[in-house]
Structures are given as C-alpha cells and as structure tokens.
Design a protein around this motif. Structure first.
Motif, PDB file in Angstrom:
ATOM      1  N   TYR A 122      24.516  15.557 -17.272  1.00  0.00           N
ATOM      2  CA  TYR A 122      25.834  14.928 -17.177  1.00  0.00           C
ATOM      3  C   TYR A 122      26.939  15.963 -16.992  1.00  0.00           C
ATOM      4  O   TYR A 122      27.818  15.814 -16.152  1.00  0.00           O
ATOM      5  N   PHE A 123      26.886  17.033 -17.771  1.00  0.00           N
ATOM      6  CA  PHE A 123      27.960  18.019 -17.745  1.00  0.00           C
ATOM      7  C   PHE A 123      27.985  18.869 -16.484  1.00  0.00           C
ATOM      8  O   PHE A 123      28.948  19.583 -16.234  1.00  0.00           O
ATOM      9  N   SER A 124      26.927  18.827 -15.698  1.00  0.00           N
ATOM     10  CA  SER A 124      26.899  19.634 -14.474  1.00  0.00           C
ATOM     11  C   SER A 124      27.608  18.939 -13.308  1.00  0.00           C
ATOM     12  O   SER A 124      27.789  19.537 -12.253  1.00  0.00           O
ATOM     13  N   LEU A 125      28.008  17.690 -13.499  1.00  0.00           N
ATOM     14  CA  LEU A 125      28.591  16.907 -12.408  1.00  0.00           C
ATOM     15  C   LEU A 125      30.087  17.136 -12.278  1.00  0.00           C
ATOM     16  O   LEU A 125      30.778  17.463 -13.246  1.00  0.00           O
ATOM     17  N   SER A 126      30.598  16.912 -11.068  1.00  0.00           N
ATOM     18  CA  SER A 126      32.043  16.886 -10.856  1.00  0.00           C
ATOM     19  C   SER A 126      32.580  15.564 -11.406  1.00  0.00           C
ATOM     20  O   SER A 126      31.817  14.633 -11.699  1.00  0.00           O
ATOM     21  N   GLN A 127      33.912  15.450 -11.512  1.00  0.00           N
ATOM     22  CA  GLN A 127      34.511  14.213 -12.014  1.00  0.00           C
ATOM     23  C   GLN A 127      34.173  13.026 -11.126  1.00  0.00           C
ATOM     24  O   GLN A 127      33.881  11.937 -11.609  1.00  0.00           O
ATOM     25  N   GLY A 128      34.206  13.231  -9.809  1.00  0.00           N
ATOM     26  CA  GLY A 128      33.883  12.147  -8.884  1.00  0.00           C
ATOM     27  C   GLY A 128      32.443  11.689  -9.022  1.00  0.00           C
ATOM     28  O   GLY A 128      32.153  10.487  -8.983  1.00  0.00           O
ATOM     29  N   GLU A 129      31.520  12.639  -9.190  1.00  0.00           N
ATOM     30  CA  GLU A 129      30.108  12.293  -9.368  1.00  0.00           C
ATOM     31  C   GLU A 129      29.893  11.548 -10.681  1.00  0.00           C
ATOM     32  O   GLU A 129      29.087  10.614 -10.753  1.00  0.00           O
ATOM     33  N   LYS A 130      30.618  11.971 -11.724  1.00  0.00           N
ATOM     34  CA  LYS A 130      30.502  11.272 -13.013  1.00  0.00           C
ATOM     35  C   LYS A 130      30.937   9.814 -12.888  1.00  0.00           C
ATOM     36  O   LYS A 130      30.299   8.917 -13.449  1.00  0.00           O
ATOM     37  N   PRO A 154      25.643  -7.090 -14.150  1.00  0.00           N
ATOM     38  CA  PRO A 154      26.743  -7.867 -14.741  1.00  0.00           C
ATOM     39  C   PRO A 154      27.351  -8.835 -13.741  1.00  0.00           C
ATOM     40  O   PRO A 154      27.301  -8.618 -12.536  1.00  0.00           O
ATOM     41  N   LYS A 155      27.945  -9.887 -14.272  1.00  0.00           N
ATOM     42  CA  LYS A 155      28.639 -10.856 -13.429  1.00  0.00           C
ATOM     43  C   LYS A 155      30.105 -10.480 -13.242  1.00  0.00           C
ATOM     44  O   LYS A 155      30.768 -10.962 -12.324  1.00  0.00           O
ATOM     45  N   LEU A 156      30.603  -9.645 -14.156  1.00  0.00           N
ATOM     46  CA  LEU A 156      31.992  -9.185 -14.100  1.00  0.00           C
ATOM     47  C   LEU A 156      31.998  -7.684 -14.343  1.00  0.00           C
ATOM     48  O   LEU A 156      31.372  -7.206 -15.301  1.00  0.00           O
ATOM     49  N   LEU A 157      32.659  -6.924 -13.466  1.00  0.00           N
ATOM     50  CA  LEU A 157      32.734  -5.471 -13.614  1.00  0.00           C
ATOM     51  C   LEU A 157      34.198  -5.058 -13.663  1.00  0.00           C
ATOM     52  O   LEU A 157      34.961  -5.320 -12.742  1.00  0.00           O
ATOM     53  N   ILE A 158      34.582  -4.409 -14.769  1.00  0.00           N
ATOM     54  CA  ILE A 158      35.951  -3.933 -14.956  1.00  0.00           C
ATOM     55  C   ILE A 158      35.994  -2.430 -14.684  1.00  0.00           C
ATOM     56  O   ILE A 158      35.294  -1.657 -15.344  1.00  0.00           O
ATOM     57  N   LEU A 159      36.784  -2.029 -13.714  1.00  0.00           N
ATOM     58  CA  LEU A 159      36.983  -0.611 -13.402  1.00  0.00           C
ATOM     59  C   LEU A 159      38.385  -0.241 -13.860  1.00  0.00           C
ATOM     60  O   LEU A 159      39.377  -0.615 -13.244  1.00  0.00           O
ATOM     61  N   ASP A 160      38.448   0.472 -14.986  1.00  0.00           N
ATOM     62  CA  ASP A 160      39.711   0.789 -15.634  1.00  0.00           C
ATOM     63  C   ASP A 160      40.183   2.175 -15.202  1.00  0.00           C
ATOM     64  O   ASP A 160      39.716   3.189 -15.704  1.00  0.00           O
ATOM     65  N   GLU A 161      41.095   2.200 -14.229  1.00  0.00           N
ATOM     66  CA  GLU A 161      41.639   3.431 -13.655  1.00  0.00           C
ATOM     67  C   GLU A 161      40.522   4.425 -13.295  1.00  0.00           C
ATOM     68  O   GLU A 161      40.520   5.569 -13.754  1.00  0.00           O
ATOM     69  N   PRO A 162      39.579   4.004 -12.444  1.00  0.00           N
ATOM     70  CA  PRO A 162      38.415   4.844 -12.136  1.00  0.00           C
ATOM     71  C   PRO A 162      38.754   6.115 -11.372  1.00  0.00           C
ATOM     72  O   PRO A 162      37.969   7.064 -11.382  1.00  0.00           O
ATOM     73  N   CYS A 163      39.901   6.144 -10.704  1.00  0.00           N
ATOM     74  CA  CYS A 163      40.266   7.335  -9.923  1.00  0.00           C
ATOM     75  C   CYS A 163      41.136   8.319 -10.706  1.00  0.00           C
ATOM     76  O   CYS A 163      41.552   9.345 -10.153  1.00  0.00           O
ATOM     77  N   ASN A 164      41.383   8.022 -11.951  1.00  0.00           N
ATOM     78  CA  ASN A 164      42.234   8.888 -12.771  1.00  0.00           C
ATOM     79  C   ASN A 164      41.636  10.299 -12.864  1.00  0.00           C
ATOM     80  O   ASN A 164      40.481  10.475 -13.238  1.00  0.00           O
ATOM     81  N   LEU A 185      42.023  14.280  -4.131  1.00  0.00           N
ATOM     82  CA  LEU A 185      42.146  13.335  -3.018  1.00  0.00           C
ATOM     83  C   LEU A 185      40.795  13.011  -2.387  1.00  0.00           C
ATOM     84  O   LEU A 185      40.479  11.841  -2.129  1.00  0.00           O
ATOM     85  N   TYR A 186      39.982  14.052  -2.141  1.00  0.00           N
ATOM     86  CA  TYR A 186      38.683  13.822  -1.505  1.00  0.00           C
ATOM     87  C   TYR A 186      37.793  12.965  -2.400  1.00  0.00           C
ATOM     88  O   TYR A 186      37.179  11.987  -1.938  1.00  0.00           O
ATOM     89  N   SER A 187      37.696  13.323  -3.680  1.00  0.00           N
ATOM     90  CA  SER A 187      36.831  12.590  -4.608  1.00  0.00           C
ATOM     91  C   SER A 187      37.297  11.147  -4.774  1.00  0.00           C
ATOM     92  O   SER A 187      36.485  10.225  -4.882  1.00  0.00           O
ATOM     93  N   LYS A 188      38.616  10.966  -4.777  1.00  0.00           N
ATOM     94  CA  LYS A 188      39.160   9.613  -4.910  1.00  0.00           C
ATOM     95  C   LYS A 188      38.767   8.746  -3.720  1.00  0.00           C
ATOM     96  O   LYS A 188      38.297   7.612  -3.895  1.00  0.00           O
ATOM     97  N   GLU A 189      38.928   9.254  -2.517  1.00  0.00           N
ATOM     98  CA  GLU A 189      38.593   8.472  -1.329  1.00  0.00           C
ATOM     99  C   GLU A 189      37.088   8.213  -1.231  1.00  0.00           C
ATOM    100  O   GLU A 189      36.663   7.152  -0.769  1.00  0.00           O
ATOM    101  N   GLU A 190      36.283   9.184  -1.676  1.00  0.00           N
ATOM    102  CA  GLU A 190      34.826   8.988  -1.728  1.00  0.00           C
ATOM    103  C   GLU A 190      34.477   7.832  -2.657  1.00  0.00           C
ATOM    104  O   GLU A 190      33.654   6.977  -2.327  1.00  0.00           O
ATOM    105  N   LEU A 191      35.093   7.832  -3.837  1.00  0.00           N
ATOM    106  CA  LEU A 191      34.806   6.783  -4.813  1.00  0.00           C
ATOM    107  C   LEU A 191      35.298   5.431  -4.316  1.00  0.00           C
ATOM    108  O   LEU A 191      34.594   4.423  -4.435  1.00  0.00           O
TER     109      LEU A 191
END
Length: 267
Positions: free
Chosen positions: A145-153, A166-176, A180-186
C-alpha cells in the motif's frame, strides 16, 4: 410510501448539533440510473448529509430511505453492506498495515474489514484481479500500500469498494491532493465505471466543479445546510446558482460536457 426505483429518499431532513442547525429541511430523491454530484463549500453540510445516508448520524427531524429501506425499520449494519464509501478517512485506517499488498487491500473490501480475517475464495481473488485490471493497476497487485502514488491509492480504494458489488457508491472528494495528471487519470476511470450496466449509483462529493465528468447526470448544491438547487446538472449548474452556492460571482462555461468556472472580476 417507498418507491422501488429510488436509491435515496430524504424527506424534510434537519440535523442539529449543540443547538446549531447543520442541515435545514433538506428533501432529496435519487433514482436508479442517475449519478449525482453533491456540491458545496467546506462546512456546507455535505459530510453530515453523507453520514445520515449511511446511518452513522441520525437526523433530528425527517425521514430517510436508502435502497428502499426506511431508517428506523431496517437493519442499518446490513444495509451498509450494499453501500461503498471511498474517502481520505478510510485510507488513513490502512496506515497501520504497511505490509498489506494491493491485492489484499482490494480483497478486504468483500467484508469491509481493515485486513483479511475471513476465508477468501478463488472467485474472490478472480474478482479482485479483474477490478485491478479495470482500474489499470493490475501490475501493482503484489506491491504494498505504501509504495503507491496517491492516484494509485485512490484507484485501489475504489476497486476495494466495488468488491461486494454495492448498489450505491459514495466518492467523497476522491481527487483531493492529486496532481493534475493523477486527477484526470482517476476521473477517466470513474467515467468508464459509471457506464457499467451493473454498476452502482454514484454520489460524487466535491467542491471542484470541473471534476464533474459527463456521466454525472444530476447535481445537488448545498450552502449553509440548505438546498440551493437539485436536479439535472445542465438545469441547476447555472452562474446564478453557483454564485449563491460558493458566495462568489461565478462565470461558467461548458466544454466536452464538463463545467468549468472562474471567479468574475469584482471591479
């Protein structure tokens, strides 16, 4: 009366903390086939609303129904098994398990545990591997887990949330915290996931308007614990509504079915 096609139904929800009204008479309905953004400044009431939807907080007044289950007449812990939640608070819980592999973290989502304690089948492993492939991180399966970048995590945690289907998925500020690159990838990954035929209904919580990918169909805007607007995104994401929500004069443009904003000059 509960309606089968409704994923979330909130009726006149009010929540007070120490006599301070955090949420004020919020009514909101999410139907199957819709993906919603929940927008507002920090402190607007977004997190309190999520806690009520997931049963971790009880409203002072009002009725709550999630996935056809009326709160007060349903088993909340059992209901939560059908709700996935990805946020920074969940990531922090894995800081105590530095040696867990990416595959193990994703597998732990089956029983919503921090670590693997229950028996895992070959079918479970196959599903986890398929999710890693879907999120384009299958090459990281054996890394810690700790070897990953923030985007990979973030991708790993969304894959984990999808393990129990799940039937409902809540993404709570996932790009925080993402660059820029990691955000657009996600965001690209979330966009593809939104179109899966058996995929969950999405609640995408943010205060960054530009993160609303085309598959987000509706938006709920909150300010000071009250609903500013709710409905199809092109109807409610207007300059007037956004200015009211963010307490600034906002200029809005749409490009590739994504909204982009800037603050108007006050001169």
């Amino acid at each position: 009366m509960l309606r089968e096609n409704k994923v979330i139904e909130l009726e006149n929800i009010t929540w007070k903390r120490e006599e301070r009204e955090i949420l004020n008479h919020i009514s909101w309905s999410v139907a199957k086939g819709e993906h919603w953004a929940v927008l507002g400044l920090n402190g607007s009431g977004k997190t309190s609303l999520l806690k009520i939807i997931t049963g971790y907080q009880w409203p002072t007044k009002g009725k709550v129904s999630v996935l056809g289950q009326l709160f007060g007449k349903t088993n909340i812990p059992e209901l939560r098994k059908s709700i996935g939640w990805v946020g920074s608070s969940l990531e922090e819980k894995f800081h105590t398990r530095p040696s867990d592999s990416v595959l193990e973290v994703v597998l732990s989502g089956k029983n919503a545990s921090i670590g693997l304690y229950d028996e895992i089948s070959q079918e479970d492993v196959k599903k986890a591997e398929e999710l890693l492939t879907q999120f384009r991180i299958d090459h990281l399966a054996d890394q810690t887990y700790f070897s990953l970048s923030q985007g990979e995590k973030r991708k790993m945690m969304i894959a984990r949330a999808l393990m129990p289907s799940p039937k409902l998925l809540i993404l709570d500020e996932p790009c925080n915290g993402l660059d820029l690159y990691s955000k657009e990838e996600l965001l690209s990954t979330i966009e593809k996931m939104s179109y899966l035929p058996e995929g969950p209904t999405l609640l995408y919580v943010t205060h960054h308007i530009e993160e609303l990918v085309p598959s987000i169909t509706h938006a709920l805007l909150i300010a000071n614990g009250r609903t500013v607007a709710a409905g199809p995104k092109k109807d409610v994401l207007t300059e007037d509504v956004l200015s009211q929500t963010f307490h600034l004069p906002i200029s809005l443009n749409w490009e590739d079915d994504r909204p982009w904003i800037r603050v108007k000059s006050r001169n």
